[in-house]
Structures are given as C-alpha cells and as structure tokens.
Design a protein around this motif. Structure first.
Motif, PDB file in Angstrom:
ATOM      1  N   PHE A 118     -37.264  60.523  -3.900  1.00 14.86           N
ATOM      2  CA  PHE A 118     -37.469  59.201  -4.494  1.00 14.86           C
ATOM      3  C   PHE A 118     -38.938  58.826  -4.337  1.00 14.86           C
ATOM      4  N   ILE A 119     -39.627  58.592  -5.480  1.00 16.30           N
ATOM      5  CA  ILE A 119     -41.086  58.427  -5.442  1.00 16.30           C
ATOM      6  C   ILE A 119     -41.557  57.088  -5.989  1.00 16.30           C
ATOM      7  N   GLY A 120     -40.637  56.189  -6.338  1.00 18.86           N
ATOM      8  CA  GLY A 120     -41.048  54.929  -6.968  1.00 18.86           C
ATOM      9  C   GLY A 120     -40.902  53.740  -6.039  1.00 18.86           C
ATOM     10  N   GLN A 121     -41.355  52.589  -6.513  1.00 21.36           N
ATOM     11  CA  GLN A 121     -41.202  51.382  -5.700  1.00 21.36           C
ATOM     12  C   GLN A 121     -39.712  51.104  -5.543  1.00 21.36           C
ATOM     13  N   LEU A 122     -39.349  50.724  -4.317  1.00 19.49           N
ATOM     14  CA  LEU A 122     -37.931  50.613  -3.974  1.00 19.49           C
ATOM     15  C   LEU A 122     -37.621  49.214  -3.456  1.00 19.49           C
ATOM     16  N   HIS A 129     -40.567  58.853  -0.707  1.00 16.86           N
ATOM     17  CA  HIS A 129     -42.023  59.000  -0.602  1.00 16.86           C
ATOM     18  C   HIS A 129     -42.761  57.666  -0.664  1.00 16.86           C
ATOM     19  N   SER A 130     -42.051  56.580  -0.813  1.00 16.63           N
ATOM     20  CA  SER A 130     -42.689  55.314  -1.176  1.00 16.63           C
ATOM     21  C   SER A 130     -42.405  54.206  -0.183  1.00 16.63           C
ATOM     22  N   ILE A 131     -42.453  54.530   1.111  1.00 18.26           N
ATOM     23  CA  ILE A 131     -42.290  53.496   2.143  1.00 18.26           C
ATOM     24  C   ILE A 131     -43.582  52.683   2.177  1.00 18.26           C
ATOM     25  N   ASP A 132     -43.478  51.390   1.846  1.00 21.91           N
ATOM     26  CA  ASP A 132     -44.716  50.621   1.663  1.00 21.91           C
ATOM     27  C   ASP A 132     -44.743  49.269   2.359  1.00 21.91           C
ATOM     28  N   ARG A 133     -43.636  48.912   3.054  1.00 23.22           N
ATOM     29  CA  ARG A 133     -43.647  47.590   3.703  1.00 23.22           C
ATOM     30  C   ARG A 133     -42.557  47.517   4.775  1.00 23.22           C
ATOM     31  N   PRO A 134     -42.758  46.617   5.749  1.00 20.20           N
ATOM     32  CA  PRO A 134     -41.815  46.533   6.867  1.00 20.20           C
ATOM     33  C   PRO A 134     -40.384  46.238   6.424  1.00 20.20           C
ATOM     34  N   ALA A 135     -40.194  45.377   5.436  1.00 21.88           N
ATOM     35  CA  ALA A 135     -38.829  45.010   5.035  1.00 21.88           C
ATOM     36  C   ALA A 135     -38.055  46.220   4.530  1.00 21.88           C
ATOM     37  N   LEU A 136     -38.748  47.142   3.878  1.00 19.57           N
ATOM     38  CA  LEU A 136     -38.077  48.347   3.379  1.00 19.57           C
ATOM     39  C   LEU A 136     -37.689  49.264   4.545  1.00 19.57           C
ATOM     40  N   GLU A 154     -55.600  49.218   6.290  1.00 21.37           N
ATOM     41  CA  GLU A 154     -55.696  48.376   7.500  1.00 21.37           C
ATOM     42  C   GLU A 154     -54.335  48.170   8.141  1.00 21.37           C
ATOM     43  N   ALA A 155     -53.277  48.186   7.326  1.00 22.41           N
ATOM     44  CA  ALA A 155     -51.936  47.894   7.855  1.00 22.41           C
ATOM     45  C   ALA A 155     -51.130  49.168   8.096  1.00 22.41           C
ATOM     46  N   LEU A 156     -51.794  50.312   7.942  1.00 20.36           N
ATOM     47  CA  LEU A 156     -51.071  51.586   8.015  1.00 20.36           C
ATOM     48  C   LEU A 156     -50.472  51.864   9.393  1.00 20.36           C
ATOM     49  N   ASP A 157     -51.277  51.721  10.440  1.00 19.77           N
ATOM     50  CA  ASP A 157     -50.790  52.100  11.771  1.00 19.77           C
ATOM     51  C   ASP A 157     -49.545  51.307  12.149  1.00 19.77           C
ATOM     52  N   GLU A 158     -49.585  50.002  11.825  1.00 16.53           N
ATOM     53  CA  GLU A 158     -48.461  49.147  12.185  1.00 16.53           C
ATOM     54  C   GLU A 158     -47.186  49.591  11.454  1.00 16.53           C
ATOM     55  N   LEU A 159     -47.334  49.942  10.173  1.00 15.89           N
ATOM     56  CA  LEU A 159     -46.152  50.373   9.409  1.00 15.89           C
ATOM     57  C   LEU A 159     -45.636  51.715   9.925  1.00 15.89           C
ATOM     58  N   VAL A 160     -46.553  52.602  10.252  1.00 14.10           N
ATOM     59  CA  VAL A 160     -46.151  53.906  10.814  1.00 14.10           C
ATOM     60  C   VAL A 160     -45.377  53.696  12.112  1.00 14.10           C
TER      61      VAL A 160
END
Ligand code: PLP
Length: 223
Positions: free
Chosen positions: A78-82, A98-105, A136-142
């Motif tokens: 899955f590669i799109g916005q979810l 492939h598209s983990i982009d925010r904490p809520a997801l 800038e927000a990458l480490d926190e999401l990881v």
C-alpha cells in the motif's frame, strides 16, 4: 512476448544495469509494480511473468483486487495516503504499508496480531499536500512506530520532488535513513524510485522501487 512482457524485461534490465553501476546486487532490490487504475487482469498477467510484488494507492481498489486475486499469493504494497479509519482494513490484505505519515495513522494501525512491514514516508518538499512527514518531525514519528505493537519498521519511503533533480533528493533520504538507523538499526530499507528516476534511486541505495507506467504502459483515467 506481449508489450507488457517487453516493458517488464526492459525495466528489469535497467534495474540490473543501475545495480551494477552502483556496485550492488540486483537481488537486494525489490521491484514493486504499481498497478493502480489497471484492472485485475493486468495484475494476473504480471504474475504470469513472475511478478510477486504489486503496489496500489487507493484502499477500495486494492482491497477488491487483492480479494479477486487471492489465490496468486501476491505481496500487496500500500503506497498511497491512508485514512486512519481504513487502516485496519488495509492490514488485512497488505504485506507492507509505505505511507506512514502521521501519529494518528500509527495509532490506528496498533494491533496484537502479526506485525506488518511499514515505511515512514518523508516529505522532500515544503508542500504538506505532497504527503509524508517533514524531516523535522521524523524522529518522533519513527519512535512512535517503534513503540507500537503490530508494526515492523523497515525504513523510509519518499517521492522525488517535481521541481528538482531526483538524485540529490534521494541522497537526502539516505542521510535521513542514517539518522533513523540510530533509533532502529534494522530499519535500513529505502522505498524510492519510480518509472523516471529508478536509476538515481538505486545509485542512492533504494531497496524497494515502485514502478508503474514504465511497465504497465499509460494508466487508464482515474475512475
Ligand atoms: C503511482 C505511483 C508510483 C509509480 O509511478 P510511475 O511514475 O507510474 O512509475 C510510485 N509511487 C507512488 C507513491 C505512486 O503513487
């Protein structure tokens, strides 16, 4: 051989050439064929040519094709916005997201079931509409992904910006990946490279290419 077979073989040859140029093994690079907007029959034809990994960017379409072609045992990426409310459903058929982009997801994907592979998508532009987390927000999401049961972090995903050369953009992803590796030593995969820039991506270390039109031909208009 069909047009599809020729295009697939040509891309595979291009991947092998770029891998050689980079001093890498082609076997360490997974080519995901992006089949969005194409019918299930095309995916079936790809499978007959030996394709095992396919990519889709819309949940309903992906879910329908995965169900119709279940007996082929393909890996659906899955590669799109979810949307968060669809997250659990995607887990049911996808091998990787492939598209983990925010904490809520991340929170919506929490599960006690077997882990699903995932990539955090990085936005290489200043336009939030392009998808992905800002560097800038990458480490926190990881860290959030690492702390969430049911998710296995493989690495980073990115789409090259439209308005700059792809290679330096992919080099930035590789640098960000070094940062991620300090938090998660096993999460070194890089999902980057599409029809027009996969050579650059391979030269910068891509492990997962997402290639659509160069293999499938032009996409039918969105339905
Ligand atoms: C459509 C798509 C691709 C494939 O694009 P092509 O240019 O057809 O190779 C790759 N990644 C994502 C996220 C896509 O949406």
């Amino acid at each position: 051989m069909s047009g599809l077979g020729y295009r697939l073989a040509a891309v595979q040859a291009g991947v092998a050439d770029a891998a050689r140029e980079a001093g890498r093994e082609a076997s360490e690079i997974t080519t995901i064929v992006v089949t969005k907007f194409h019918p299930a029959s095309l995916v079936r034809e790809l499978a007959a040519h030996g394709v095992r990994d396919v990519g889709e960017n819309r949940h309903q379409e992906a879910q329908a094709k995965a169900a119709e072609l279940a007996e082929l045992g393909l890996n659906w990426h899955f590669i799109g916005q979810l949307q968060s409310k669809k997250a659990k459903q995607v887990r049911a058929y996808a091998a990787a997201i492939h598209s983990i982009d925010r904490p809520a997801l991340v929170d919506a994907l929490r599960s006690d079931e077997a882990s699903i592979d995932c990539f955090v998508q990085v936005n290489l532009t200043d336009d939030p509409g392009r998808g992905g987390v800002a560097p800038e927000a990458l480490d926190e999401l990881v860290e959030r992904v690492l702390g969430t049961p049911g998710l296995s972090l493989r690495g980073l995903m990115a789409v090259a910006p439209l308005d700059e050369p792809a290679r330096p953009a992919f080099a930035r992803v590789r640098e960000l990946s070094e940062r991620v590796a300090r938090l998660a030593p096993d999460a070194r995969d890089l999902s980057m490279g599409m029809s027009h820039d996969f050579r650059d991506a391979i030269l910068e270390g891509a492990t997962h290419l997402r290639i659509g039109s160069a293999i499938t031909g032009n996409r039918p208009a969105a339905g």
